[in-house]
Scaffold this motif. Sequence first.
Motif, PDB file in Angstrom:
ATOM      1  N   LEU A   1       0.824  -1.209   0.000  1.00 58.40           N
ATOM      2  CA  LEU A   1       0.000   0.000   0.000  1.00 58.40           C
ATOM      3  C   LEU A   1       0.861   1.263   0.000  1.00 58.40           C
ATOM      4  O   LEU A   1       0.590   2.208  -0.755  1.00 58.40           O
ATOM      5  N   GLU A   2       1.931   1.283   0.801  1.00 59.21           N
ATOM      6  CA  GLU A   2       2.832   2.443   0.802  1.00 59.21           C
ATOM      7  C   GLU A   2       3.408   2.702  -0.590  1.00 59.21           C
ATOM      8  O   GLU A   2       3.701   3.831  -0.948  1.00 59.21           O
ATOM      9  N   CYS A   3       3.577   1.622  -1.374  1.00 63.12           N
ATOM     10  CA  CYS A   3       4.155   1.774  -2.708  1.00 63.12           C
ATOM     11  C   CYS A   3       3.106   1.863  -3.806  1.00 63.12           C
ATOM     12  O   CYS A   3       3.413   1.743  -4.993  1.00 63.12           O
ATOM     13  N   GLY A   4       1.836   2.090  -3.416  1.00 64.45           N
ATOM     14  CA  GLY A   4       0.786   2.379  -4.376  1.00 64.45           C
ATOM     15  C   GLY A   4       0.332   1.198  -5.208  1.00 64.45           C
ATOM     16  O   GLY A   4      -0.203   1.377  -6.300  1.00 64.45           O
ATOM     17  N   LEU A   5       0.537  -0.039  -4.706  1.00 67.39           N
ATOM     18  CA  LEU A   5       0.181  -1.245  -5.464  1.00 67.39           C
ATOM     19  C   LEU A   5      -1.192  -1.760  -5.026  1.00 67.39           C
ATOM     20  O   LEU A   5      -1.470  -1.869  -3.833  1.00 67.39           O
ATOM     21  N   CYS A   6      -2.032  -2.074  -6.006  1.00 66.50           N
ATOM     22  CA  CYS A   6      -3.415  -2.486  -5.739  1.00 66.50           C
ATOM     23  C   CYS A   6      -3.508  -3.917  -5.224  1.00 66.50           C
ATOM     24  O   CYS A   6      -2.716  -4.771  -5.615  1.00 66.50           O
ATOM     25  N   LEU A   7      -4.520  -4.156  -4.383  1.00 72.62           N
ATOM     26  CA  LEU A   7      -4.850  -5.514  -3.945  1.00 72.62           C
ATOM     27  C   LEU A   7      -6.185  -5.890  -4.572  1.00 72.62           C
ATOM     28  O   LEU A   7      -7.193  -5.207  -4.357  1.00 72.62           O
TER      29      LEU A   7
ATOM     30  N   LEU B   1      -9.299  -3.194  -6.633  1.00 73.02           N
ATOM     31  CA  LEU B   1      -9.719  -3.574  -7.990  1.00 73.02           C
ATOM     32  C   LEU B   1     -10.821  -4.608  -7.874  1.00 73.02           C
ATOM     33  O   LEU B   1     -10.762  -5.480  -7.005  1.00 73.02           O
ATOM     34  N   ASP B   2     -11.820  -4.509  -8.770  1.00 67.66           N
ATOM     35  CA  ASP B   2     -12.859  -5.541  -8.814  1.00 67.66           C
ATOM     36  C   ASP B   2     -13.550  -5.509 -10.173  1.00 67.66           C
ATOM     37  O   ASP B   2     -13.170  -4.729 -11.049  1.00 67.66           O
ATOM     38  N   THR B   3     -14.565  -6.352 -10.326  1.00 65.68           N
ATOM     39  CA  THR B   3     -15.225  -6.515 -11.623  1.00 65.68           C
ATOM     40  C   THR B   3     -16.032  -5.286 -12.034  1.00 65.68           C
ATOM     41  O   THR B   3     -16.443  -5.182 -13.184  1.00 65.68           O
ATOM     42  N   THR B   4     -16.263  -4.346 -11.109  1.00 68.49           N
ATOM     43  CA  THR B   4     -17.025  -3.139 -11.452  1.00 68.49           C
ATOM     44  C   THR B   4     -16.107  -1.952 -11.752  1.00 68.49           C
ATOM     45  O   THR B   4     -16.578  -0.857 -12.047  1.00 68.49           O
TER      46      THR B   4
END
Length: 377
Positions: A235-241, A246-249
């Motif tokens: 999260l500190e490095c701006g990477l999505c989980l 992120l999701d289907t919508t």
Amino acid sequence: MAQEQATQDLLKTPLHALHVEVGAKMVPFAGYDMPVQYPLGVKKEHLHCRDAAGLFDVSHMGQVRLYGEKAATILESLVPVDIIDLPEGKQRYAFFTNEQGGIMDDLMVANLGDHLFVVVNAACKEQDITHLEAHLTDGVEMEVIEDRALLALQGPKAAEVLARLQPEVADMLFMDVRKLDINGIECIVSRSGYTGEDGYEISVPSTHAEALAKTLTDFEEVEWIGLGARDSLRLECGLCLYGHDLDTTTTPVEASLLWGIQKVRRTEGERAGGFPGADIILKQIETKDVARKRVGLVGQTKAPVREGAKLFDADDNEIGIVTSGTAGPTAGKPVSMAYVATEFSPIGTEIFADVRGKKLAMTVEKMPFVPQRYYRG
């Protein structure tokens, strides 16, 4: 009794017994019994990975091989990413999209010469394999890898440590991938990771995973790191989980992932478009017209703002929601990732998070919150 039964039903990685042996606290995660932290504790694990090297068990991820002349073409038809021109010995970030332009999962794709090596998220593993299977054509074969573990060695001392066992890793650059022997074990090694630090991801035969993990953690620079610190580091490095940010919508444009869509897939030409949801995504790229955007938020107080916190403007209108949040051990301030109405997405915008009935001021800031330190040579 029900809890005991539930724990028994969880899958275990090849390193499960070792985690228990070294005192990990285990929790259910994506259908697996996984280490959330070790005796060192989440904050110290986080800081150790930033300062030295941390070892992560990510064997719950799905590993797949695609064989055949048309393998790259097939995969490219499912992602808005350039797979056909991916050079041998290189890896690329990608995401499956649906017909609505939403993200079904994000993944890593490597070209190993005679096949594509694909790593998908644990929670989406079965869905992704079914999705790939449904699109295979004559001459393209998929092998779901069941007999390999996956280790991630991350941090500024990762290269120095791994080079003691296999000197060739020192020559690799960010997103390079190679088949290499480590201590006589045939591994697939990529110079990549999910912490923002330099490091490696190592696919290793399950039968040798524990021996390799012990060898690595025997080095004084290396500590085991659990899911808790993995989350705060990414999260500190701006990477999505996936499943949170992120999701289907959510489309790649809303998610600020345009850097992951190469020019050849989005400008005029025979390889532009041709992936699920292309019309929607390409139109959003062209018009820049989306209702919401993923942004980074920094707290103006010391209180962390966690996932699920609602966001408001100065007039108390609800404008978004936090999808990830942490105290930011290295950033030294609370950091969050959120989706906000597009007019509130410019850097410097002040918005307010509802935390237990209190409105806490936050500022939209550029991500990453902590500089990424990938080794590019």
